[in-house]
Write a protein that holds these residues in place. Structure first.
Motif, PDB file in Angstrom:
ATOM      1  N   VAL A  60     -46.103  -4.543 -50.983  1.00 59.29           N
ATOM      2  CA  VAL A  60     -47.048  -4.946 -52.087  1.00 59.29           C
ATOM      3  C   VAL A  60     -46.129  -5.038 -53.517  1.00 59.29           C
ATOM      4  N   ARG A  61     -45.878  -6.226 -53.950  1.00 58.02           N
ATOM      5  CA  ARG A  61     -45.440  -6.266 -55.173  1.00 58.02           C
ATOM      6  C   ARG A  61     -45.906  -6.910 -56.535  1.00 58.02           C
ATOM      7  N   GLN A  62     -45.974  -6.277 -57.449  1.00 58.91           N
ATOM      8  CA  GLN A  62     -46.604  -7.059 -58.655  1.00 58.91           C
ATOM      9  C   GLN A  62     -45.421  -7.262 -59.760  1.00 58.91           C
ATOM     10  N   SER A  63     -44.964  -8.536 -59.945  1.00 59.19           N
ATOM     11  CA  SER A  63     -44.204  -8.999 -60.836  1.00 59.19           C
ATOM     12  C   SER A  63     -42.806  -8.703 -60.318  1.00 59.19           C
ATOM     13  N   GLY A  64     -42.718  -8.676 -59.064  1.00 59.12           N
ATOM     14  CA  GLY A  64     -41.270  -7.984 -58.371  1.00 59.12           C
ATOM     15  C   GLY A  64     -41.304  -6.717 -58.326  1.00 59.12           C
ATOM     16  N   ALA A  65     -42.058  -5.953 -58.616  1.00 56.03           N
ATOM     17  CA  ALA A  65     -41.782  -4.425 -58.626  1.00 56.03           C
ATOM     18  C   ALA A  65     -42.725  -3.845 -57.537  1.00 56.03           C
ATOM     19  N   ILE A  66     -42.135  -2.905 -56.659  1.00 54.68           N
ATOM     20  CA  ILE A  66     -42.892  -2.521 -55.465  1.00 54.68           C
ATOM     21  C   ILE A  66     -44.280  -1.502 -56.030  1.00 54.68           C
ATOM     22  N   VAL A  67     -45.248  -1.601 -55.659  1.00 53.11           N
ATOM     23  CA  VAL A  67     -46.553  -1.168 -56.117  1.00 53.11           C
ATOM     24  C   VAL A  67     -46.869  -0.185 -55.027  1.00 53.11           C
ATOM     25  N   ALA A  68     -46.883  -0.769 -53.684  1.00 56.20           N
ATOM     26  CA  ALA A  68     -47.240   0.218 -52.378  1.00 56.20           C
ATOM     27  C   ALA A  68     -46.516  -0.556 -51.326  1.00 56.20           C
ATOM     28  N   SER A  69     -46.495   0.247 -50.435  1.00 54.60           N
ATOM     29  CA  SER A  69     -45.522   0.055 -49.147  1.00 54.60           C
ATOM     30  C   SER A  69     -46.047   1.065 -48.003  1.00 54.60           C
ATOM     31  N   GLY A  70     -45.808   0.551 -46.959  1.00 58.18           N
ATOM     32  CA  GLY A  70     -45.987   1.374 -45.716  1.00 58.18           C
ATOM     33  C   GLY A  70     -46.153   0.558 -44.373  1.00 58.18           C
ATOM     34  N   GLN A  71     -46.850   1.068 -43.335  1.00 60.19           N
ATOM     35  CA  GLN A  71     -47.107   0.288 -42.244  1.00 60.19           C
ATOM     36  C   GLN A  71     -48.671   0.376 -41.896  1.00 60.19           C
ATOM     37  N   THR A  72     -48.607  -0.783 -40.982  1.00 58.18           N
ATOM     38  CA  THR A  72     -50.109  -0.913 -40.412  1.00 58.18           C
ATOM     39  C   THR A  72     -50.320   0.070 -39.364  1.00 58.18           C
ATOM     40  N   ASP A  73     -51.747   0.378 -39.503  1.00 58.08           N
ATOM     41  CA  ASP A  73     -52.257   1.262 -38.274  1.00 58.08           C
ATOM     42  C   ASP A  73     -52.445   0.756 -37.115  1.00 58.08           C
ATOM     43  N   ALA A  74     -53.106   1.508 -36.182  1.00 57.52           N
ATOM     44  CA  ALA A  74     -53.334   1.310 -34.818  1.00 57.52           C
ATOM     45  C   ALA A  74     -54.320  -0.050 -34.806  1.00 57.52           C
ATOM     46  N   ASP A  75     -54.942  -0.293 -35.699  1.00 54.43           N
ATOM     47  CA  ASP A  75     -55.961  -1.469 -36.008  1.00 54.43           C
ATOM     48  C   ASP A  75     -55.310  -2.451 -36.773  1.00 54.43           C
ATOM     49  N   GLY A  76     -53.967  -2.515 -37.111  1.00 53.94           N
ATOM     50  CA  GLY A  76     -53.243  -3.561 -37.699  1.00 53.94           C
ATOM     51  C   GLY A  76     -53.672  -3.412 -39.237  1.00 53.94           C
ATOM     52  N   GLN A  77     -54.298  -2.397 -39.760  1.00 55.26           N
ATOM     53  CA  GLN A  77     -54.528  -2.485 -41.105  1.00 55.26           C
ATOM     54  C   GLN A  77     -53.773  -1.742 -42.120  1.00 55.26           C
ATOM     55  N   PHE A  78     -53.704  -1.983 -43.345  1.00 55.07           N
ATOM     56  CA  PHE A  78     -52.899  -1.334 -44.393  1.00 55.07           C
ATOM     57  C   PHE A  78     -53.329  -1.448 -45.771  1.00 55.07           C
ATOM     58  N   ASP A  79     -53.741  -0.152 -46.270  1.00 54.16           N
ATOM     59  CA  ASP A  79     -54.714  -0.004 -47.552  1.00 54.16           C
ATOM     60  C   ASP A  79     -53.866   0.428 -48.515  1.00 54.16           C
ATOM     61  N   THR A  80     -53.837  -0.269 -49.775  1.00 55.37           N
ATOM     62  CA  THR A  80     -52.717   0.062 -50.814  1.00 55.37           C
ATOM     63  C   THR A  80     -53.436   1.442 -51.721  1.00 55.37           C
ATOM     64  N   GLY A  81     -54.866   1.373 -51.476  1.00 50.57           N
ATOM     65  CA  GLY A  81     -55.249   2.438 -52.473  1.00 50.57           C
ATOM     66  C   GLY A  81     -55.617   1.703 -53.706  1.00 50.57           C
TER      67      GLY A  81
END
Length: 412
Positions: free
Chosen positions: A135-156
């Motif tokens: 996840v990027r904001q104006s090119g800067a990475i804000v959050a990153s990771g992998q999807t879980d078993a349900d295919g979901q990713f939560d930035t917090g």
């Protein structure tokens, strides 16, 4: 001057020295500490009270909480680089606030309303687990990771703003989705599988230009096995956005392992395959007379002369090859002698030389007379005496008698 008075003066001097040193250290310590006045505010400049501020630097940390006016005081080392992490139930910062070369001054730390992105990644078969999300904001990475078993990713918690959510996974085309965060945003992201053509060429770098290597086996991670043609080339379909491990093998060649990064368009790669180091020793003659010299030639795995190779006779050094890969040496003792060549840890197969005690000639060849065949003459001819048989003789007698009777009738 009394002895007691002298001791008293020494005590006074010592006290003054200690006091001076203590004062200097205290002054130094005070000079090394500065106070930052931290003001936490909203994007509109309104103060944010009850915000927790964690200040950290190379060898220390300090935690404070802002008052209702949004201010807090933090004592930090002078000239230090200080990181300020601020948390609040209603506001958030995507990045920490950094103070460089700290000094006595005020710093304003803006906070933004909290938001959140919950992305669900699917393909045609359902949720995709283990997909990479950035996840990027104006090119800067804000959050990153992998999807879980349900295919979901939560930035917090993230700032309410515009974001780009990039999703990638081996075998799928990359997906970038724009998301506007006003609160908690739930986003469905679809991935499409795909493949591209990988052209592979296997060559031997020993030659100039490199020559193709045919019938080489290329094992491709999770794809399968292919073989190079006589031209050294082959093609195969491979998944997009994948780092593929390739292992190339062929008998009498060294194994080559490499990794090829595949993106979303056709690709090509040149793979090198070199022959396994080897030596081959040959002798002009495998039979000599003891005391004579033996001439040998040593070549490498490509048939090129192997210079500076050690020639061993019965395990002991006998000679060293010249630039043409040749060497001569004398064999003094009669008997069988085993010759080998060695260079750079590589050793040839053995060659056996017979050393004769003197000139010997091969024993004369003996010829065996071919057995004669006899003819059975008895079987070849009829049995019995030659001439007429009994029946033929009797017929002749009757014929003679008839002739005699005919003559008598004529005379009568």
């Amino acid at each position: 001057m009394s002895h007691t008075g002298g001791v008293g003066r020494l005590v006074v001097v010592a006290f003054l020295v200690v006091a001076a040193v203590t004062g200097t250290v205290s002054a130094t310590n005070q000079a090394e500490t500065v106070t930052l006045t931290v003001s936490v505010v909203t994007a509109d400049g309104n103060p944010v009270g009850s915000a927790d501020v964690a200040a950290t630097w190379d060898d220390g940390t300090r935690n404070v909480t802002t008052a209702s006016n949004g201010k807090a005081f933090v004592d930090v080392p002078a000239n230090a680089t200080v990181r300020l992490d601020v948390s609040h139930p209603q506001y958030v910062r995507n990045e920490p606030y950094v103070v460089s070369n700290a000094s006595e001054r005020s710093v304003e730390v803006p906070m933004f309303p909290r938001g959140r992105i919950v992305a669900t990644v699917r393909d045609s078969n359902g949720p995709v687990a283990g997909a990479s999300v950035v996840v990027r904001q104006s090119g800067a990475i804000v959050a990153s990771g992998q999807t879980d078993a349900d295919g979901q990713f939560d930035t917090g918690a993230v700032e309410q703003d515009e974001y780009g959510v990039a999703v990638g996974e081996r075998g799928y085309y990359r997906n970038v989705t724009a998301v506007t965060v006003d609160g908690t945003e739930r986003v469905d992201i679809a991935l499409q599988s795909g493949s591209v053509t990988l052209e592979i060429r296997v060559v031997d770098p020993h030659f100039s230009p490199p020559e193709p290597v045919g019938n080489a086996t290329i094992q491709i991670d999770s794809v399968g096995e292919v073989r190079s043609l006589a031209s050294g080339e082959t093609t195969v379909r491979v998944p997009v956005n994948a780092d593929l491990a390739l292992t190339v093998t062929k008998p009498a060649y060294e194994t080559n392992e490499t990794t090829v990064r595949i993106r979303e368009s056709d690709a090509d790669v040149n793979l090198t395959l070199s022959r396994t180091p080897a030596l081959n020793l040959t002798s002009v003659s495998n039979r000599v007379v003891a005391g004579e010299r033996v001439a040998v030639e040593v070549v490498d795995e490509y048939g090129d002369p192997a210079a500076d190779a050690t020639v061993l006779r019965n395990g002991s050094e006998a000679a060293t090859t010249n630039a043409e890969g040749r060497a001569t040496f004398r064999i003094e003792n009669p008997g069988q002698h085993e010759l080998r060549a060695r260079r750079d840890g590589v050793e040839s197969d053995p060659v056996t030389i017979d050393a004769l005690a003197g000139e010997q000639t091969a024993p004369p060849e003996t010829t065996t007379a071919a057995p004669t065949t006899t003819t059975d003459t008895a079987a070849a001819t009829e049995t019995g005496s030659p001439g007429f048989g009994p029946l033929a003789a009797l017929a002749a007698v009757f014929a003679a008698a008839a002739l005699l009777a005919r003559r008598r009738r004529r005379n009568e």
